[in-house]
Design a protein around this motif. Structure first.
Motif, mmCIF file in Angstrom:
data_model
loop_
_atom_site.group_PDB
_atom_site.id
_atom_site.type_symbol
_atom_site.label_atom_id
_atom_site.label_comp_id
_atom_site.label_asym_id
_atom_site.label_seq_id
_atom_site.Cartn_x
_atom_site.Cartn_y
_atom_site.Cartn_z
ATOM 1 N N TRP A 125 -2.256 2.874 4.260
ATOM 2 C CA TRP A 125 -3.123 1.742 3.924
ATOM 3 C C TRP A 125 -3.678 1.130 5.198
ATOM 4 O O TRP A 125 -2.931 0.625 6.030
ATOM 5 C CB TRP A 125 -2.334 0.715 3.126
ATOM 6 C CG TRP A 125 -1.812 1.261 1.830
ATOM 7 C CD1 TRP A 125 -0.546 1.711 1.567
ATOM 8 C CD2 TRP A 125 -2.562 1.447 0.634
ATOM 9 N NE1 TRP A 125 -0.461 2.156 0.263
ATOM 10 C CE2 TRP A 125 -1.684 2.006 -0.337
ATOM 11 C CE3 TRP A 125 -3.887 1.184 0.276
ATOM 12 C CZ2 TRP A 125 -2.088 2.309 -1.632
ATOM 13 C CZ3 TRP A 125 -4.292 1.485 -1.014
ATOM 14 C CH2 TRP A 125 -3.415 2.035 -1.957
ATOM 15 N N TRP A 171 -9.563 3.874 -11.823
ATOM 16 C CA TRP A 171 -8.410 3.916 -10.920
ATOM 17 C C TRP A 171 -7.241 4.675 -11.548
ATOM 18 O O TRP A 171 -6.457 5.305 -10.835
ATOM 19 C CB TRP A 171 -7.985 2.518 -10.491
ATOM 20 C CG TRP A 171 -7.375 1.651 -11.575
ATOM 21 C CD1 TRP A 171 -8.004 0.673 -12.285
ATOM 22 C CD2 TRP A 171 -6.026 1.690 -12.048
ATOM 23 N NE1 TRP A 171 -7.134 0.102 -13.188
ATOM 24 C CE2 TRP A 171 -5.907 0.700 -13.056
ATOM 25 C CE3 TRP A 171 -4.902 2.448 -11.726
ATOM 26 C CZ2 TRP A 171 -4.710 0.465 -13.747
ATOM 27 C CZ3 TRP A 171 -3.714 2.225 -12.411
ATOM 28 C CH2 TRP A 171 -3.627 1.242 -13.402
ATOM 29 N N HIS A 198 -9.971 -1.457 -1.124
ATOM 30 C CA HIS A 198 -10.321 -0.759 -2.370
ATOM 31 C C HIS A 198 -9.322 -1.053 -3.480
ATOM 32 O O HIS A 198 -9.604 -0.798 -4.648
ATOM 33 C CB HIS A 198 -10.378 0.755 -2.135
ATOM 34 C CG HIS A 198 -11.494 1.187 -1.244
ATOM 35 N ND1 HIS A 198 -11.599 2.478 -0.752
ATOM 36 C CD2 HIS A 198 -12.567 0.515 -0.734
ATOM 37 C CE1 HIS A 198 -12.665 2.579 0.006
ATOM 38 N NE2 HIS A 198 -13.276 1.412 0.037
ATOM 39 N N ALA A 237 0.841 7.444 1.551
ATOM 40 C CA ALA A 237 -0.309 6.562 1.309
ATOM 41 C C ALA A 237 -0.459 5.672 2.529
ATOM 42 O O ALA A 237 0.336 4.762 2.743
ATOM 43 C CB ALA A 237 -0.086 5.729 0.063
ATOM 44 N N GLN A 269 -2.793 10.584 2.179
ATOM 45 C CA GLN A 269 -3.839 9.845 1.484
ATOM 46 C C GLN A 269 -4.345 8.726 2.388
ATOM 47 O O GLN A 269 -3.617 7.783 2.684
ATOM 48 C CB GLN A 269 -3.288 9.268 0.188
ATOM 49 C CG GLN A 269 -2.628 10.297 -0.715
ATOM 50 C CD GLN A 269 -1.830 9.675 -1.837
ATOM 51 O OE1 GLN A 269 -1.899 8.473 -2.086
ATOM 52 N NE2 GLN A 269 -1.063 10.503 -2.543
ATOM 53 N N HIS A 283 -6.236 5.575 2.691
ATOM 54 C CA HIS A 283 -6.708 4.512 1.811
ATOM 55 C C HIS A 283 -7.308 3.362 2.607
ATOM 56 O O HIS A 283 -6.748 2.949 3.633
ATOM 57 C CB HIS A 283 -5.548 3.942 0.987
ATOM 58 C CG HIS A 283 -5.054 4.841 -0.090
ATOM 59 N ND1 HIS A 283 -5.737 5.037 -1.273
ATOM 60 C CD2 HIS A 283 -3.916 5.579 -0.190
ATOM 61 C CE1 HIS A 283 -5.045 5.863 -2.043
ATOM 62 N NE2 HIS A 283 -3.945 6.217 -1.414
ATOM 63 N N GLU A 317 -10.066 8.404 1.251
ATOM 64 C CA GLU A 317 -10.467 7.208 0.504
ATOM 65 C C GLU A 317 -10.699 7.486 -0.988
ATOM 66 O O GLU A 317 -11.805 7.305 -1.512
ATOM 67 C CB GLU A 317 -11.705 6.588 1.142
ATOM 68 C CG GLU A 317 -11.459 6.150 2.577
ATOM 69 C CD GLU A 317 -12.645 5.447 3.221
ATOM 70 O OE1 GLU A 317 -13.407 4.786 2.500
ATOM 71 O OE2 GLU A 317 -12.783 5.565 4.456
ATOM 72 N N THR A 332 -7.523 -0.418 2.266
ATOM 73 C CA THR A 332 -6.717 -1.332 1.476
ATOM 74 C C THR A 332 -7.567 -2.249 0.606
ATOM 75 O O THR A 332 -7.141 -2.638 -0.489
ATOM 76 C CB THR A 332 -5.803 -2.162 2.403
ATOM 77 O OG1 THR A 332 -5.225 -1.290 3.378
ATOM 78 C CG2 THR A 332 -4.696 -2.822 1.627
ATOM 79 N N LEU A 367 -10.072 5.956 -3.668
ATOM 80 C CA LEU A 367 -10.445 4.843 -4.551
ATOM 81 C C LEU A 367 -11.845 4.295 -4.249
ATOM 82 O O LEU A 367 -12.248 3.282 -4.830
ATOM 83 C CB LEU A 367 -9.424 3.710 -4.426
ATOM 84 C CG LEU A 367 -8.067 3.934 -5.098
ATOM 85 C CD1 LEU A 367 -7.038 2.943 -4.564
ATOM 86 C CD2 LEU A 367 -8.190 3.822 -6.615
#
Length: 236
Positions: A8, A61, A87, A6, A81, A83, A33, A85, A35
């Motif tokens: 971030w 979520w 989100h 993950a 993943q 991401h 992304e 952050t 989320l």
């Protein structure tokens, strides 16, 4: 054995290029992304392509977390993943993060704010993701990559990142074919022109950031969180 990375990141970073880098590995599946639809549904924000984003991903979520910790295709040993952050809103449960190898992509706040101000006039500290990055880091630890270090020495920093994640270094991560990917989010036409034209990481630009006076307070507010993470960054 699968490593679920993950990564971030805040906005206005090299997060999509880093996703391309991991996507060039034959053992890796990437997700962009995941989320984002949840974030738009929860906040009501009107981003470009909002309706398409909402239709493309789960809006709860809990469903996203289940997907990110669930079964993967055969042969995949790294699940990367990407991401944003910000989100990760306060109401999102955090327990599932413990099943992931959390990592952090950071950038000097002055450069982030200067860049962000060009596309959104009045960002907030929450929009930049530093507070959330520090929260996750304090709870779970994990490797930190500064985008300036990454652009100065992609091979050196990526090899150290892979070692910290417990995955093998693959030189394939240094280059990729231009063009879109099926794994890109449906928002790619609005934001990914630069990365779609790329075949590797851009050269580091040492030019100083030009921060509007009205946003200097935002740089000052983000700086302690950035410094906390920067102290733990991997270096070549």
């Amino acid at each position: 054995m699968v490593t679920r990375v993950a990564m971030w990141s805040g906005p206005r970073n090299v997060s999509t290029a880093l996703m391309r880098s991991f996507g060039a590995r034959p053992d890796t599946a990437v997700v962009d992304e995941p989320l984002y639809a949840y974030y738009l549904a929860a906040t009501g924000l009107d981003h470009p392509g909002r309706d398409a984003v909402l239709a493309s991903q789960p809006q709860r979520w809990q469903d996203v977390a289940a997907q990110l910790t669930g079964p993967l295709p055969e042969g995949v040993t790294v699940h990367y993943q990407k991401h944003m952050t910000h989100h990760l809103l306060p109401e999102v449960g955090r327990d599932w993060l413990g099943a992931l190898a959390n990592a952090y992509l950071i950038r000097d706040p002055a450069h982030v704010v200067a860049s962000y101000a060009k596309v959104r006039g009045e960002p907030t500290l929450a929009d930049l993701g530093y507070v959330q990055q520090a929260e996750i880091f304090r709870a779970h630890g994990g490797p930190v990559v500064d985008s300036a270090d990454l652009l100065r020495d992609p091979a050196g920093v990526l090899s150290k990142l892979c070692a910290a994640l417990g995955i093998g270094w693959d030189p394939a991560m240094l280059s990729w074919a231009p063009g879109p990917r099926d794994t890109d989010g449906v928002w790619a036409p609005y934001w990914y022109a630069s990365v779609e034209a790329s075949t590797g990481f851009a050269a580091y630009d040492p030019a100083p950031a030009r921060v509007p006076d009205r946003l200097r307070h935002l740089v000052e507010a983000a700086q302690p969180y950035y410094a906390e993470l920067h102290a733990h960054r991997v270096t070549a």
